[in-house]
Design an enzyme around this catalytic site. Structure first.
Site, PDB file in Angstrom:
ATOM      1  N   CYS A 189     -13.191  11.285   3.756  1.00  0.00           N
ATOM      2  CA  CYS A 189     -12.360  10.604   2.756  1.00  0.00           C
ATOM      3  C   CYS A 189     -12.141   9.144   3.186  1.00  0.00           C
ATOM      4  O   CYS A 189     -12.518   8.736   4.271  1.00  0.00           O
ATOM      5  CB  CYS A 189     -11.024  11.314   2.574  1.00  0.00           C
TER       6      CYS A 189
ATOM      7  N   ASP B 144      -0.526   8.323   0.859  1.00  0.00           N
ATOM      8  CA  ASP B 144      -0.153   9.723   1.031  1.00  0.00           C
ATOM      9  C   ASP B 144      -0.894  10.305   2.230  1.00  0.00           C
ATOM     10  O   ASP B 144      -2.118  10.170   2.351  1.00  0.00           O
ATOM     11  CB  ASP B 144      -0.463  10.520  -0.246  1.00  0.00           C
ATOM     12  N   GLU B 145      -0.151  10.961   3.071  1.00  0.00           N
ATOM     13  CA  GLU B 145      -0.618  11.441   4.375  1.00  0.00           C
ATOM     14  C   GLU B 145      -1.970  12.148   4.320  1.00  0.00           C
ATOM     15  O   GLU B 145      -2.249  12.962   3.439  1.00  0.00           O
ATOM     16  CB  GLU B 145       0.423  12.411   4.933  1.00  0.00           C
ATOM     17  N   CYS B 146      -2.803  11.809   5.315  1.00  0.00           N
ATOM     18  CA  CYS B 146      -4.065  12.524   5.525  1.00  0.00           C
ATOM     19  C   CYS B 146      -4.308  12.539   7.028  1.00  0.00           C
ATOM     20  O   CYS B 146      -4.923  11.627   7.583  1.00  0.00           O
ATOM     21  CB  CYS B 146      -5.215  11.838   4.790  1.00  0.00           C
TER      22      CYS B 146
ATOM     23  N   ARG C 139       1.226  16.051  -5.841  1.00  0.00           N
ATOM     24  CA  ARG C 139       2.022  14.995  -5.204  1.00  0.00           C
ATOM     25  C   ARG C 139       3.148  14.490  -6.101  1.00  0.00           C
ATOM     26  O   ARG C 139       4.091  13.888  -5.622  1.00  0.00           O
ATOM     27  CB  ARG C 139       1.111  13.829  -4.805  1.00  0.00           C
TER      28      ARG C 139
ATOM     29  N   LYS D  22      -0.464   6.658  -9.396  1.00  0.00           N
ATOM     30  CA  LYS D  22       0.525   5.790  -8.750  1.00  0.00           C
ATOM     31  C   LYS D  22       0.850   4.595  -9.646  1.00  0.00           C
ATOM     32  O   LYS D  22       2.014   4.244  -9.835  1.00  0.00           O
ATOM     33  CB  LYS D  22       0.006   5.323  -7.385  1.00  0.00           C
TER      34      LYS D  22
ATOM     35  N   GLY E  65      -2.875  16.612   1.996  1.00  0.00           N
ATOM     36  CA  GLY E  65      -3.812  17.289   1.096  1.00  0.00           C
ATOM     37  C   GLY E  65      -3.360  17.296  -0.347  1.00  0.00           C
ATOM     38  O   GLY E  65      -3.423  18.313  -1.019  1.00  0.00           O
TER      39      GLY E  65
ATOM     40  N   ASP F 143      -3.689  18.497  -8.040  1.00  0.00           N
ATOM     41  CA  ASP F 143      -2.828  17.582  -7.298  1.00  0.00           C
ATOM     42  C   ASP F 143      -1.377  18.008  -7.492  1.00  0.00           C
ATOM     43  O   ASP F 143      -0.970  18.314  -8.611  1.00  0.00           O
ATOM     44  CB  ASP F 143      -3.032  16.156  -7.835  1.00  0.00           C
TER      45      ASP F 143
ATOM     46  N   ARG G  39       0.862  -1.183   0.000  1.00  0.00           N
ATOM     47  CA  ARG G  39       0.000   0.000   0.000  1.00  0.00           C
ATOM     48  C   ARG G  39       0.896   1.229   0.000  1.00  0.00           C
ATOM     49  O   ARG G  39       1.739   1.401   0.890  1.00  0.00           O
ATOM     50  CB  ARG G  39      -0.904   0.022   1.241  1.00  0.00           C
TER      51      ARG G  39
ATOM     52  N   CYS H 218      -9.141   7.622   3.449  1.00  0.00           N
ATOM     53  CA  CYS H 218      -7.712   7.410   3.686  1.00  0.00           C
ATOM     54  C   CYS H 218      -7.417   6.377   4.765  1.00  0.00           C
ATOM     55  O   CYS H 218      -6.712   5.398   4.515  1.00  0.00           O
ATOM     56  CB  CYS H 218      -7.044   8.744   4.004  1.00  0.00           C
TER      57      CYS H 218
END
Length: 419
Positions: free
Chosen positions: A259, A246-248, A332, A359, A291, A330, A243, A261
């Site tokens: 969300c 991305d931080e949430c 990221r 990804k 975010g 986005d 997995r 997450c």
């Protein structure tokens, strides 16, 4: 030289030009050995002894500066790295010697302490940018999976109390600027100028020191959790579940229901545990990109805009409202994400717990095969997150279930901040 009360030199040393003595080792990115590559030195006390731009622990370096300014920390302090070596051997792998394969982290970063002890004894401030340790993690959702019979404690990977035995690595960003530019199809000079101008001119060396090719940016890094044997992650004969998350903070830590997450993170962890118990390995890659790397303030502004717009929160306006506030959907830049896998020598992922097309495409472009993509089970999607999920599916996210029309979202359509 005269010092002030915090033990700093009485004059400021600027780094706009290379030091005249030329004693600082040069960096040869992509070299075959760490000794040949050379140390990365971000000297905290003597900037003329640095061969990179920026500071160690970039995102936290300003706290260090305040500690020095208040007298809480001696600016000349050099860490005692006794007994800090990695608890597991990782690498080296062939990918480490290709300057285009890894451009956003130092693959040798966990070995720097021991390898360059001689430089440290000479007074050069060489520090690791990666640390590897062991721990146990325990999340309520794993206990729920045990209670439901989906997971069974084995005493090795998973204990009766829900503890999961892991090896974990903390990774600070280390950017090789020519490689970053190449990855994005940019000229290095254009990248350097943008980094300088749009960070408030924080790092003038980006413009004045083209001889310095490595940058330690002041951004969040990564935490990698290994379930199983880290030394086997690269072995294509050993199955791997993964997995990339991305931080949430709102969801991951506090369980916010707007969300998916945290539910997806926990589902990914469950898949990783299953794979490790079956003789394979599991891998959780946690990236600090709050975010969508737009930041939490921007994220909350978008939440307000989504719920206050005419018609309430709607899937067909999900990305549009983000772009109206942030100017982009986005940031990221998943193009850099595969570097973690290159560091681990990974060329194949058997089960990938992600629906993100960005990804998946980034991994495919990096030559990393993904055999199976795992969608989040519908029952794990919070009611308030349905808008987000359907918007993502419509935008190209992987999904085996059908994309719902707006008429199927009446239970969330029109939700406001008061709901």
């Amino acid at each position: 030289m005269k010092k002030n009360r915090t033990n700093n030199p009485s004059h400021i040393v600027l780094t706009s030009h290379p030091p005249k003595d030329g004693k600082v080792p040069k960096v040869k990115w992509g070299a075959g050995t760490l000794a040949e590559r050379g140390p990365l030195i971000a000297s905290m006390a003597d900037h003329e002894a640095s061969n990179v731009i920026g500071a160690y622990a970039g995102a936290y370096s300003l706290y260090r500066a305040v500690a020095v300014a208040t007298g809480a920390l001696d600016p000349l302090h050099v860490p005692d790295l006794t007994n800090t070596a990695p608890v597991e051997l990782i690498g080296p792998y062939p990918q480490w010697t290709d300057p285009d394969k890894i451009v956003s982290l130092d693959p040798w970063g966990h070995m720097a302490g021991a390898e360059f002890e001689g430089f440290r004894k000479q007074g050069l401030d060489v520090r690791p940018t990666i640390a590897v340790t062991k721990a146990h993690i325990n999340m309520p959702e794993i206990k729920d999976a045990i209670a439901a019979g989906r997971l069974k404690p084995d005493g090795k990977v998973l204990k009766e109390n829900g503890d999961v035995r892991v090896t974990k690595a903390a990774i600070d960003p280390v950017w090789y600027l020519p490689g970053i530019a190449h990855r994005f199809g940019l000229k290095e000079t254009d990248l350097r100028r943008a980094l300088f101008e749009h960070s408030g001119g924080m790092f003038p060396e980006l413009i004045t020191r083209p001889d310095l090719k490595v940058f330690l940016p002041p951004i969040g890094g990564h935490t990698v959790y290994f379930i199983g044997n880290p030394a086997q992650m690269h072995d294509e004969n050993v199955k791997l579940a993964c997995r990339v998350h991305d931080e949430c903070n709102g969801s991951d830590v506090f369980g916010s229901d707007i969300c998916t997450c945290r539910p997806y993170l926990c589902h990914g962890l469950e898949i990783c545990i299953e794979m490790a118990q079956q003789g394979g390995n599991g891998l959780i890659v946690y990236n600090r990109k709050e975010g969508r790397a737009l930041g939490e303030v921007t994220k909350f502004l978008v939440y307000n805009a989504r719920k206050r717009q005419e018609g309430g929160d709607r899937a067909d306006k999900y990305f549009e409202r983000t772009e109206c506030v942030a100017g982009v959907q986005d940031m990221r830049f998943q193009e850099l994400m595969p570097d973690i896998f290159q560091w681990l020598g990974i060329t194949k992922i058997d089960r990938f717990a992600s629906m993100s097309d960005m990804k998946y495409n980034a991994l495919a472009k990096a030559g990393i095969k993904v055999l199976e993509r795992i969608e989040i089970p519908p029952e794990l999607i919070p009611a308030d997150a349905t808008v987000e999920m359907e918007a993502k599916k419509a935008a190209g996210y992987f999904a085996e279930t059908e994309v719902k029309g707006q008429e199927d979202l009446e239970h969330v359509k029109g939700r406001t901040l008061e709901d």
